[in-house]
Design a protein around this motif. Structure first.
Motif, PDB file in Angstrom:
ATOM      1  N   THR A 219      31.265 -76.197 -33.498  1.00  0.00           N
ATOM      2  CA  THR A 219      31.544 -77.252 -34.462  1.00  0.00           C
ATOM      3  C   THR A 219      30.826 -78.523 -34.029  1.00  0.00           C
ATOM      4  O   THR A 219      31.012 -78.992 -32.900  1.00  0.00           O
ATOM      5  N   VAL A 220      29.991 -79.068 -34.907  1.00  0.00           N
ATOM      6  CA  VAL A 220      29.213 -80.271 -34.619  1.00  0.00           C
ATOM      7  C   VAL A 220      29.540 -81.292 -35.700  1.00  0.00           C
ATOM      8  O   VAL A 220      29.137 -81.130 -36.854  1.00  0.00           O
TER       9      VAL A 220
ATOM     10  N   THR B  62      26.328 -78.432 -41.088  1.00  0.00           N
ATOM     11  CA  THR B  62      26.777 -77.228 -41.794  1.00  0.00           C
ATOM     12  C   THR B  62      25.797 -76.059 -41.674  1.00  0.00           C
ATOM     13  O   THR B  62      26.123 -74.941 -42.053  1.00  0.00           O
ATOM     14  N   GLY B  63      24.605 -76.293 -41.193  1.00  0.00           N
ATOM     15  CA  GLY B  63      23.599 -75.250 -41.041  1.00  0.00           C
ATOM     16  C   GLY B  63      22.482 -75.768 -40.169  1.00  0.00           C
ATOM     17  O   GLY B  63      22.551 -76.877 -39.623  1.00  0.00           O
ATOM     18  N   LYS B  64      21.418 -75.003 -40.050  1.00  0.00           N
ATOM     19  CA  LYS B  64      20.317 -75.410 -39.184  1.00  0.00           C
ATOM     20  C   LYS B  64      19.698 -76.724 -39.651  1.00  0.00           C
ATOM     21  O   LYS B  64      19.329 -77.572 -38.832  1.00  0.00           O
ATOM     22  N   THR B  65      19.595 -76.903 -40.956  1.00  0.00           N
ATOM     23  CA  THR B  65      18.928 -78.102 -41.488  1.00  0.00           C
ATOM     24  C   THR B  65      19.805 -78.867 -42.465  1.00  0.00           C
ATOM     25  O   THR B  65      19.326 -79.769 -43.144  1.00  0.00           O
ATOM     26  N   THR B  66      21.090 -78.549 -42.564  1.00  0.00           N
ATOM     27  CA  THR B  66      21.954 -79.190 -43.559  1.00  0.00           C
ATOM     28  C   THR B  66      23.167 -79.826 -42.903  1.00  0.00           C
ATOM     29  O   THR B  66      23.622 -79.403 -41.835  1.00  0.00           O
ATOM     30  N   HIS B  67      23.698 -80.842 -43.564  1.00  0.00           N
ATOM     31  CA  HIS B  67      24.938 -81.456 -43.109  1.00  0.00           C
ATOM     32  C   HIS B  67      25.594 -82.200 -44.266  1.00  0.00           C
ATOM     33  O   HIS B  67      24.967 -82.462 -45.286  1.00  0.00           O
ATOM     34  N   THR B  68      26.880 -82.498 -44.108  1.00  0.00           N
ATOM     35  CA  THR B  68      27.610 -83.280 -45.105  1.00  0.00           C
ATOM     36  C   THR B  68      27.906 -84.665 -44.543  1.00  0.00           C
ATOM     37  O   THR B  68      27.907 -84.871 -43.320  1.00  0.00           O
TER      38      THR B  68
ATOM     39  N   SER C 225      29.949 -66.472 -47.147  1.00  0.00           N
ATOM     40  CA  SER C 225      29.928 -66.360 -45.686  1.00  0.00           C
ATOM     41  C   SER C 225      29.831 -67.734 -45.025  1.00  0.00           C
ATOM     42  O   SER C 225      30.443 -67.970 -43.978  1.00  0.00           O
ATOM     43  N   ASP C 226      29.064 -68.646 -45.638  1.00  0.00           N
ATOM     44  CA  ASP C 226      28.971 -70.018 -45.109  1.00  0.00           C
ATOM     45  C   ASP C 226      30.349 -70.671 -45.089  1.00  0.00           C
ATOM     46  O   ASP C 226      30.774 -71.266 -44.092  1.00  0.00           O
ATOM     47  N   ILE C 227      31.027 -70.596 -46.224  1.00  0.00           N
ATOM     48  CA  ILE C 227      32.326 -71.249 -46.368  1.00  0.00           C
ATOM     49  C   ILE C 227      33.364 -70.601 -45.467  1.00  0.00           C
ATOM     50  O   ILE C 227      34.182 -71.288 -44.840  1.00  0.00           O
ATOM     51  N   ARG C 228      33.345 -69.279 -45.365  1.00  0.00           N
ATOM     52  CA  ARG C 228      34.291 -68.592 -44.492  1.00  0.00           C
ATOM     53  C   ARG C 228      34.124 -69.038 -43.041  1.00  0.00           C
ATOM     54  O   ARG C 228      35.104 -69.316 -42.339  1.00  0.00           O
TER      55      ARG C 228
END
Length: 431
Positions: free
Chosen positions: A74-75, A105-111, A343-346
Motif C-alpha cells: 500500500t502506497v 493504484t497501479g504502475k503509472t496511476t494514482h488517485t 481484479s484491480d478493485i478487489r
C-alpha cells in the motif's frame, strides 16, 4: 472583522479570549501516531477548554509516486485535520477526520482528492468530497477544511472550502477541561516510492464562546516517526518538519522528500486566479462577499473568517458560503482511457481493509447510486458509476488501530479507481 447580520451573533475571531492553560498531549500523540508500516509527522493539540470547531488550510500540492510496480504494497499519503470532541474515556475516542488523500493504484496511476471520515469505537465511514474548485487537481490551490458542532445535540457538520459536505452521527458530548484534541499533519505508507513537497498546515480551533483561536504552543505535542532528513538520514526515508510558533501554533510545515526525481513533473501554479473565477459569481451569496472570499482563499485563507464580510456568520448558520464551490450535481469523475477492472478493485479493497481477496464480493458498476443518501450534504458521489465491494469478514476498516470490526462496504469509481465512500462496523447502519 466580518460584519454582523441582523439577528445573527457574529463570531469573535482570533484573539480576544485569553489562552487556556493545558499540558501538551504527548502520551496520546505518540501512542496514536506510531506504527510499523504507517509513518506520521503529526501535531496533537489540547486546547484546555471546550472546543466546538476546528479549521485548517493548506494547498493542493503535487504529490508524486515512482512509476514502478509495487505489488501488494500500500502506497499512499494523507494530510488531514482530526478533531476529537471528547477524549475523557481515553485518547482513542470518536473523532472527525478531513483532509487530502493520494494513493498509488497501479504502475503509472494514482488517485488524489479530499475526503472526510467519522471514526468511532464501533466502526467508521468515509466519503470523498466532490464539491469545491478543482478538488482532485494538484494545482497548488488553497483549500479549507472545517468541522463545527451543531447548535443542538452532539453532532458536527463538516465543511470544505466553507461549504457543508456532511454531518456526523456518533460523536460524544463536548466536556470541559482537557477532554478534547485537534491534530493536524502528514501520514505516509510506502515512503520510498513517494515525493511529498512541503505542505504548510495552518490551524485554529473554536472555543465554547464561538471564538476562533490559535492553540498555545505549550499545548502542542508532536509525533514524527521517520528520522529528520540530514546528511545521516537521507531521503526517501525521512521527514522535514518545522513548527512556527511565536507562542501560538501558526504553521506546521512538513515534507517527505524523494532522493530521485519523481516520475512526473510538478504542475505549474494555477494560471487562472480566483478573481477570474469570481467574475461570474453573485456579489453576495448567503450574506458572504464572494469577490472578497475568492481573493482571500487565493492569498491568505486562514484569515478569511476575520476578513471576509459575512463569512464568520455563514459558517455557523447557513454553512453553504462559497458560491464557486457549490457542486453542479452531475457526475464528478472524468472518464479515462484506462478504466478499472474487477481484479484491480478487489486488490485495492483487500489491501485497504485488511481482508483476504477471496473474502470479498465485488459487484460491477450498474446504475449509479450512493452507499447512503446524504440529502443535506453539499457534495455527492451519487453521479459516479462505481464498483461496490462488500465483506462480512473482520476488518480494521480504514482506521490505523488494533481494533477490528464486523464487515465493510465500499464504492470505487469505475473510471479512476478512487474510493468514493465506505463504511465498516456499526456505522454501516448509521442513518
Amino acid at each position: 472583522m466580518a460584519s454582523a447580520c441582523a439577528g445573527v451573533t457574529a463570531l469573535t475571531i482570533l484573539g480576544t479570549a485569553p489562552s487556556a492553560s493545558a499540558a501538551a498531549p504527548k502520551e496520546a500523540c505518540t501512542g496514536l501516531y506510531n506504527a510499523r508500516i504507517t509513518f506520521w509527522a503529526m501535531t496533537c493539540s489540547q486546547p484546555g477548554e471546550p472546543m466546538i470547531g476546528g479549521f485548517a488550510t493548506w494547498r493542493n500540492i503535487p504529490i508524486t509516486f515512482d512509476q514502478v510496480d509495487t505489488g501488494s504494497t500500500t502506497v499512499q499519503v494523507a494530510n488531514y485535520m482530526r478533531v476529537s470532541p471528547n477524549t475523557s474515556s481515553g485518547p482513542l475516542a470518536p473523532n472527525i477526520e478531513i483532509g487530502l488523500y493520494a494513493e498509488k493504484t497501479g504502475k503509472t496511476t494514482h488517485t488524489y482528492g479530499p475526503r472526510w471520515s467519522e471514526l468511532t469505537t464501533s466502526g467508521g465511514r468515509t466519503t470523498a468530497i466532490k464539491a469545491g474548485v478543482n478538488p482532485t487537481k494538484p494545482d497548488k490551490r488553497n483549500h479549507t477544511y472545517m468541522t463545527v458542532r451543531q447548535d443542538s445535540g452532539n453532532q458536527w457538520d463538516v465543511l470544505y472550502d466553507f461549504n457543508k459536505v456532511g454531518s456526523t452521527t456518533k460523536q460524544l458530548k463536548v466536556l470541559g477541561g482537557n477532554t478534547n484534541r485537534i491534530d493536524v499533519g502528514l501520514e505516509v505508507m510506502g515512503p520510498k516510492y513517494i515525493n511529498v513537497p512541503s505542505i504548510a498546515n495552518r490551524m485554529q480551533f473554536m472555543t465554547g464562546n464561538k471564538v476562533w483561536q490559535q492553540v498555545a504552543t505549550p499545548n502542542v505535542a508532536k509525533s514524527v516517526t521517520l528520522p529528520v532528513c540530514s546528511t545521516t538520514h537521507k531521503p526517501p526515508n525521512c521527514f522535514t518538519t518545522k513548527l512556527t510558533d511565536n507562542s501560538k501554533f501558526t504553521q506546521w510545515t512538513v515534507s517527505k522528500p524523494r532522493r530521485q526525481a519523481a516520475a512526473t513533473a510538478s504542475p505549474a501554479a494555477p494560471t487562472h486566479s480566483r478573481d477570474v473565477a469570481a467574475a461570474g459569481l453573485p456579489a453576495t451569496f448567503n450574506g458572504v462577499d464572494q469577490q472578497a472570499l475568492q481573493a482571500c482563499l487565493e492569498n491568505d485563507p486562514d484569515s478569511c473568517l476575520a476578513s471576509v464580510p459575512g463569512l464568520s456568520e455563514c459558517v455557523v448558520t447557513v454553512r453553504v458560503c462559497n458560491a464557486a464551490a457549490v457542486p453542479s450535481g452531475g457526475p464528478s469523475e472524468e472518464a479515462t482511457a484506462a478504466d478499472t477492472s474487477a481484479s484491480d478493485i478487489r486488490a485495492r479493497a483487500a489491501a485497504a481493509f485488511g481482508v483476504p481477496s477471496d473474502a470479498l464480493a465485488v459487484k460491477p458498476p450498474t446504475s449509479p447510486s450512493a452507499l447512503k443518501a446524504h440529502p443535506h450534504a453539499a457534495d455527492s458521489s451519487s453521479g459516479d458509476a462505481a464498483w461496490t465491494v462488500t465483506s462480512t469478514s473482520s476488518t480494521p476498516g480504514l482506521q490505523r488501530t488494533d481494533r477490528r470490526f464486523d464487515g465493510f462496504t465500499a464504492r470505487y469509481s469505475a473510471h479512476t479507481g478512487a474510493l468514493l465512500e465506505a463504511c465498516w462496523g456499526e456505522l454501516c447502519d448509521a442513518s
